[in-house]
Structure formats: C-alpha cells, structure tokens
Design a protein around this motif. Structure first.
Motif, PDB file in Angstrom:
ATOM      1  N   GLU A  80       0.820  -1.219   0.000  1.00  0.00           N
ATOM      2  CA  GLU A  80       0.000   0.000   0.000  1.00  0.00           C
ATOM      3  C   GLU A  80       0.855   1.270   0.000  1.00  0.00           C
ATOM      4  O   GLU A  80       0.405   2.334  -0.458  1.00  0.00           O
ATOM      5  CB  GLU A  80      -0.912   0.038   1.229  1.00  0.00           C
ATOM      6  CG  GLU A  80      -1.751  -1.205   1.439  1.00  0.00           C
ATOM      7  CD  GLU A  80      -1.108  -2.193   2.382  1.00  0.00           C
ATOM      8  OE1 GLU A  80      -1.848  -2.842   3.144  1.00  0.00           O
ATOM      9  OE2 GLU A  80       0.139  -2.306   2.354  1.00  0.00           O
ATOM     10  N   GLY A  84      -0.926   5.406  -4.908  1.00  0.00           N
ATOM     11  CA  GLY A  84      -1.531   6.683  -4.533  1.00  0.00           C
ATOM     12  C   GLY A  84      -0.604   7.850  -4.806  1.00  0.00           C
ATOM     13  O   GLY A  84       0.480   7.694  -5.401  1.00  0.00           O
ATOM     14  N   TYR A 141      -6.687  -5.283  -5.617  1.00  0.00           N
ATOM     15  CA  TYR A 141      -6.263  -3.991  -6.167  1.00  0.00           C
ATOM     16  C   TYR A 141      -5.765  -4.156  -7.603  1.00  0.00           C
ATOM     17  O   TYR A 141      -6.097  -3.346  -8.485  1.00  0.00           O
ATOM     18  CB  TYR A 141      -5.150  -3.403  -5.299  1.00  0.00           C
ATOM     19  CG  TYR A 141      -4.654  -2.046  -5.759  1.00  0.00           C
ATOM     20  CD1 TYR A 141      -5.227  -0.873  -5.294  1.00  0.00           C
ATOM     21  CD2 TYR A 141      -3.602  -1.948  -6.670  1.00  0.00           C
ATOM     22  CE1 TYR A 141      -4.773   0.367  -5.714  1.00  0.00           C
ATOM     23  CE2 TYR A 141      -3.140  -0.719  -7.099  1.00  0.00           C
ATOM     24  CZ  TYR A 141      -3.726   0.449  -6.621  1.00  0.00           C
ATOM     25  OH  TYR A 141      -3.274   1.677  -7.054  1.00  0.00           O
ATOM     26  N   VAL A 149     -13.672  -1.512  -2.957  1.00  0.00           N
ATOM     27  CA  VAL A 149     -12.867  -0.439  -2.377  1.00  0.00           C
ATOM     28  C   VAL A 149     -11.482  -0.388  -3.013  1.00  0.00           C
ATOM     29  O   VAL A 149     -11.000   0.684  -3.412  1.00  0.00           O
ATOM     30  CB  VAL A 149     -12.748  -0.626  -0.851  1.00  0.00           C
ATOM     31  CG1 VAL A 149     -11.703   0.326  -0.280  1.00  0.00           C
ATOM     32  CG2 VAL A 149     -14.089  -0.383  -0.184  1.00  0.00           C
ATOM     33  N   LEU A 150     -10.825  -1.543  -3.117  1.00  0.00           N
ATOM     34  CA  LEU A 150      -9.445  -1.536  -3.591  1.00  0.00           C
ATOM     35  C   LEU A 150      -9.345  -1.387  -5.102  1.00  0.00           C
ATOM     36  O   LEU A 150      -8.442  -0.692  -5.604  1.00  0.00           O
ATOM     37  CB  LEU A 150      -8.732  -2.807  -3.126  1.00  0.00           C
ATOM     38  CG  LEU A 150      -8.519  -2.880  -1.606  1.00  0.00           C
ATOM     39  CD1 LEU A 150      -7.964  -4.236  -1.201  1.00  0.00           C
ATOM     40  CD2 LEU A 150      -7.584  -1.772  -1.142  1.00  0.00           C
ATOM     41  N   ASP A 152     -11.461   0.211  -6.975  1.00  0.00           N
ATOM     42  CA  ASP A 152     -11.796   1.617  -7.240  1.00  0.00           C
ATOM     43  C   ASP A 152     -10.658   2.544  -6.815  1.00  0.00           C
ATOM     44  O   ASP A 152     -10.480   3.621  -7.400  1.00  0.00           O
ATOM     45  CB  ASP A 152     -13.092   1.995  -6.532  1.00  0.00           C
ATOM     46  CG  ASP A 152     -14.320   1.371  -7.189  1.00  0.00           C
ATOM     47  OD1 ASP A 152     -14.196   0.877  -8.327  1.00  0.00           O
ATOM     48  OD2 ASP A 152     -15.402   1.368  -6.555  1.00  0.00           O
ATOM     49  N   ARG A 153      -9.898   2.118  -5.802  1.00  0.00           N
ATOM     50  CA  ARG A 153      -8.736   2.931  -5.412  1.00  0.00           C
ATOM     51  C   ARG A 153      -7.695   2.929  -6.528  1.00  0.00           C
ATOM     52  O   ARG A 153      -7.078   3.959  -6.816  1.00  0.00           O
ATOM     53  CB  ARG A 153      -8.116   2.395  -4.123  1.00  0.00           C
ATOM     54  CG  ARG A 153      -6.950   3.255  -3.609  1.00  0.00           C
ATOM     55  CD  ARG A 153      -6.317   2.661  -2.374  1.00  0.00           C
ATOM     56  NE  ARG A 153      -7.279   2.563  -1.274  1.00  0.00           N
ATOM     57  CZ  ARG A 153      -6.995   1.998  -0.104  1.00  0.00           C
ATOM     58  NH1 ARG A 153      -5.787   1.448   0.099  1.00  0.00           N
ATOM     59  NH2 ARG A 153      -7.902   1.958   0.843  1.00  0.00           N
ATOM     60  N   ARG A 154      -7.491   1.772  -7.162  1.00  0.00           N
ATOM     61  CA  ARG A 154      -6.558   1.724  -8.302  1.00  0.00           C
ATOM     62  C   ARG A 154      -7.014   2.662  -9.404  1.00  0.00           C
ATOM     63  O   ARG A 154      -6.205   3.395  -9.993  1.00  0.00           O
ATOM     64  CB  ARG A 154      -6.465   0.283  -8.839  1.00  0.00           C
ATOM     65  CG  ARG A 154      -5.447   0.113  -9.958  1.00  0.00           C
ATOM     66  CD  ARG A 154      -5.692  -1.135 -10.793  1.00  0.00           C
ATOM     67  NE  ARG A 154      -6.898  -1.043 -11.597  1.00  0.00           N
ATOM     68  CZ  ARG A 154      -7.961  -1.815 -11.450  1.00  0.00           C
ATOM     69  NH1 ARG A 154      -7.996  -2.759 -10.509  1.00  0.00           N
ATOM     70  NH2 ARG A 154      -9.023  -1.646 -12.229  1.00  0.00           N
ATOM     71  N   ALA A 156      -8.907   5.322  -9.084  1.00  0.00           N
ATOM     72  CA  ALA A 156      -8.705   6.699  -8.619  1.00  0.00           C
ATOM     73  C   ALA A 156      -7.238   7.099  -8.677  1.00  0.00           C
ATOM     74  O   ALA A 156      -6.913   8.278  -8.860  1.00  0.00           O
ATOM     75  CB  ALA A 156      -9.235   6.835  -7.191  1.00  0.00           C
ATOM     76  N   ASN A 157      -6.347   6.120  -8.557  1.00  0.00           N
ATOM     77  CA  ASN A 157      -4.905   6.395  -8.625  1.00  0.00           C
ATOM     78  C   ASN A 157      -4.398   6.525 -10.054  1.00  0.00           C
ATOM     79  O   ASN A 157      -3.200   6.716 -10.269  1.00  0.00           O
ATOM     80  CB  ASN A 157      -4.128   5.295  -7.909  1.00  0.00           C
ATOM     81  CG  ASN A 157      -4.293   5.351  -6.402  1.00  0.00           C
ATOM     82  OD1 ASN A 157      -4.634   6.399  -5.842  1.00  0.00           O
ATOM     83  ND2 ASN A 157      -4.065   4.229  -5.722  1.00  0.00           N
TER      84      ASN A 157
END
Length: 503
Positions: A80, A84, A141, A149-150, A152-154, A156-157
């Motif tokens: 992690e 980001g 991810y 969650v994960l 979508d985090r990728r 967003a990154n």
C-alpha cells in the motif's frame, strides 16, 4: 586439438521452450529501480521519469516475465505504501538491504514501465511479515476491474484497467534464516497453502509459485521441498529454485562447470516433486520456476557492500554492482544452456537482476547506460531459442574439477522450430587453454545452411565492459565453419560461448 561430436535429431524432444524462461527480476535493492529504470532528471527520461535508454536495452535483451518487487525486500514490504499520490507515500526502512525505501515507484508505476518494455509482471507477495489478507488485498487492487474499495482505489490512482497479473510468488526464500519471517518448512507450507487457496477463491486460474530452497547447498535442501510440497501440492503450480555462482579461490575450472551443479539441482528438485506426486497418487505435474539465477560475487557483498551502521540508511546505495568479465559471461551462458536443457520441467526463470544490481545492464546517474558481457548470451539466446529443446548426443573429452569431478569440456543445447525449420545450437568450451573442434551431425535435419556463428571470447578472460570502455567485449561473427553433406564443423576458442543458427 580436442574434438567433440554432436548429433542433432528433431525426433527426440525434451519439451517446448517456454518464453518465460527468458524472464528477469527487478527488486527494490541498490540502484536497480532508482537511478536504474527510474531517474526523472535524466536527459533520456520520459514523461513518467523512466530512462528511455534503459527501456531500449531491455527491449533488445528480450526479457519476457519480470519478477517484482523482491527478493528479500518483499518480506518487509507494505504494498500500500507504493500506490496513490507520490507526495503522500511514506519513507520506510528496508531491513533486507539496510536502506531507505522512498516508495516513489510501486505496483502501478512498475506495471506502466512493463508495458513500455513489453514484458509480463510476475508479482511476489509478502509472506514474511504479512499473510493471507494482504495477498488478497493486493490481488483485488491489481486484478479486479472495478466496484470494490481496492479496485476503485486503483482507478482513482490513475489506472483504470486491471493489471491482470497471472503469475504470483508466495513469498521469497522462506527457508533462509536471513529472511524476515523465516520459519520451518511446515510453517511456511501451511501459510503458502492457505494463501494460495484464498487467492484462488478470487481467481482459480492464477499461476502460483511456492518457495523452494534458496540454494542447493542449504542444510535443509531436499527436505524443505518435500515438506513444502506435501503441504501445497494441490494448491500451487511451481516450486522455485535459486542459484548463484562465483569462482572460489581462483578455481576457474570448477567455476566454468557451474552448470553441472545447476543440472544436479534441477534434477534433485524434479525427483523430490515426483516423489510427492507418487505418494499422493496425483496426476498433476509440478513445474519449476527458477526465479533467481546468475553469477554473483556474494563474497564481495559480505566484505565490501554490506551496510551495518544503525544510523546509516541510504537511499538507493551502490550495492552488488558486479562488473562481469568474459569468463563470467561464459558461465552465465552455460547456466542458460542448463535451463533450456530442462525445458520439460523448468518453464519459468528469472535472471537476477536486470539493471545495476548483478545485472546485464549498467547505468550512471545523469550519464550513459551500457551492456555488460552477460547481456550478449541472454539477448542472443532469447532471440534464437524457439520451438522445442532437443535431446542431444554429445561425445567429447572431459577434464577434472575440484568441485564436480570429471566434467565434459564442451556443453551444448539445441532448439528446433518445426514451423520454420530453423535450428539453434548453443555451445560452451570450458577449457581454459585449448580450442575444441565440434563436428555436428545434421543429416536428420536435411539440407541445412549456416545462417550465423557468433562467439563471445577474448584472449583476456577477465576483460569486461565498463563506463569508460562500454564495448570492450562483444560478439564476433566467425567464418571458421566447415560444411559438408550432413555435417557442420565449428571451432570453439577456449573459455567461449557460441550460438550457431542453421536454416
């Protein structure tokens, strides 16, 4: 002159040559990542900070799969930290190599770099200080398209499409007492099995690698493989092998025969895996991922490079920057011969490592990149070894070594592409002093012609490529090839690696 006889028959096949045999390894170690593949201030850097001169050399090298991010590094790594916004990423102590990790390059950046060089990502998860949940998290991810969650985090990154990583290593060298989280074979095997089964609940088609021994000379070698496979046989696809070689006490005769040790290592692991298969009554065949191999002057690390000061944790220090000579490259090329010779069971391999750290490619910050001597056997073999490995018949003199007893002066392997009819023969002359004339019986191949015969050799076996002399050593195209009906004859200089292509 010494003479050898080699018979090539395309009817006798060992197995198909898997492109993953020509993989490599990038670890967050020394200057492999920072100042190696990633140097934003370099004149050749692209808009993502990657050195384009290195990208071109990696493409030319012909690397297929690249293992990442470690290595010993991975057993303390928090994945992690490397995703980001870069300005929010923490700096961490890297206990494996006594360095500071800035986390400016992580999974997303490395995957982007791989797309530029045209290679596949082989990802290692941390089973040293972490475990099942973290493996599931990084898999989600990396590979889930969206909606969690994960994943979508990728997105967003900045990475909307999944990385679709197919091959995963379950930890690294967990048999080694130096490894964070080291335990017994039973402990590791059970953790690897639990992790593999959990990951397959997300994607049953993943290809998973369990940790074998970090060396054939570990005191637990053999027993480690047996116990780990008893725990994981139904859950994984590969067992790993690691091997490094260097000359000891000036014994270059044994050093030149290092591939004999690699052959024995592979054969022992195959025998152990097949024993477990038989005991279990399984129909599944276990394959080998030889995901660390090279010439490595490990003694130099212990004597010169190792950092121990508790207050000194440098960023990207110069570690393990071995300068490779002609004799190193010949041994290196012979190790490749061993891997290809076992193509029926070794279907993945990773040269450790790719840039600066015991690597075929070297760079200078703000300056040039150049090819080490080991670059040439790898790039040529990757380009020419196609189709199937053939079972050869080789008759040649032997010589006595201190470590391995009597070994053949010549070693060779051949591949044959049924579609094109082309055949590639890779040969090594291990003699320190004498040429060898090799008569190759090609009669079963039909009417063949010699397309090329290239050799890596120098009168000075310690000659090397450096920043000041980046082209001191290279390949020579030889014309000393005799052809007659059904026979090709080549002369191998002492301490040489050669590639012969027949059309």
């Amino acid at each position: 002159m010494n003479r050898a006889h080699l018979t090539i028959d395309p009817h006798f096949v060992v197995g198909p040559v898997n492109r993953r045999l020509f993989g490599s390894f990038v670890e967050h170690l020394g200057r492999c990542v920072y100042d190696g593949i990633y140097e934003p201030g370099h004149p050749s850097a692209d808009d993502e900070g990657y050195r384009t001169d290195v990208i071109e050399l990696v493409r030319e090298l012909g690397v297929s799969t690249i293992r990442y991010p470690g290595g010993n590094f991975v057993s303390g790594y928090r994945w992690e930290d490397g995703v980001g916004p870069r300005d929010q990423r923490p700096r961490r102590l890297d206990l494996a190599w006594h360095s500071t990790e800035t986390n400016q390059v992580g999974l997303d950046e490395f995957a982007s770099w791989l797309r530029k060089v045209g290679s596949e990502l082989m990802y290692a998860v941390n089973l040293g200080t972490r475990g099942v949940q973290e493996a599931l998290d990084v898999l989600e991810y990396a590979n889930i398209r969206s909606g969690t969650v994960l994943s979508d985090r990728r997105i967003a990154n900045g990475t909307p499409e999944p990385h679709d990583i197919r091959m995963w290593c379950l930890g690294n060298e967990m048999d080694g007492p130096w490894q964070l989280g080291h335990g017994t074979a039973e402990e590791y095997g059970r953790l690897a099995s639990k992790t593999a089964r959990a990951m397959r609940q997300i994607d049953p088609e993943l290809e998973l690698v369990a940790c074998g021994s970090s060396s054939a000379h570990m005191p637990t070698f053999g027993q480690w493989e047996r116990v780990v496979l008893e725990e994981t046989y139904d859950d994984v696809d590969y067992i790993s092998c690691h091997a490094y070689y260097e000359p000891k006490g000036g014994d270059y005769g044994s050093f030149l025969a290092s591939a004999v040790d690699m052959d024995r290592f592979i054969d022992s692991v195959v025998a152990t895996a097949d024993h477990v298969k038989a005991v279990r009554g399984s129909e599944k065949t276990m394959y080998i991922s030889f995901d660390e191999w090279n010439v490595w002057y490990l003694s130099r690390y212990d004597e010169v490079d190792r950092i121990t000061d508790i207050h000194d944790w440098p960023v990207a220090p110069r570690l393990l920057e071995d300068v490779y000579s002609v004799v190193d490259a010949v041994v290196f090329g012979n190790l490749l011969i061993s891997l290809i010779r076992h193509a029926d069971r070794v279907t993945s391999a990773s040269l450790a490592q790719l840039v600066n750290v015991i690597a075929p490619i070297m760079t200078e910050p703000g300056g040039p990149a150049w090819r080490q001597t080991t670059y040439y056997p790898f790039s040529v073999t990757s380009a020419l070894a196609r189709g199937e490995t053939l079972e050869l018949r080789l008759d040649c003199p032997t010589y006595r070594t201190e470590l391995y007893g009597d070994v053949p002066i010549v070693d060779a392997v051949a591949t044959h592409d049924r579609e094109t009819g082309d055949t590639a023969v890779f040969l090594v002359n291990r003699s320190l002093d004498d040429e060898v004339e090799v008569e190759i019986d090609t009669s079963i191949l039909g009417d063949v012609s010699v397309r090329s015969f290239r050799t890596l050799h120098d009168q000075d076996i310690h000659a090397a490529n450096t920043r000041d002399q980046p082209e001191r050593v290279g390949l020579t195209e030889h014309r000393t090839t005799g052809t007659s009906e059904g026979t090709v004859t080549v002369t191998l200089p002492p301490v040489s690696w050669s590639a012969l292509t027949l059309a």
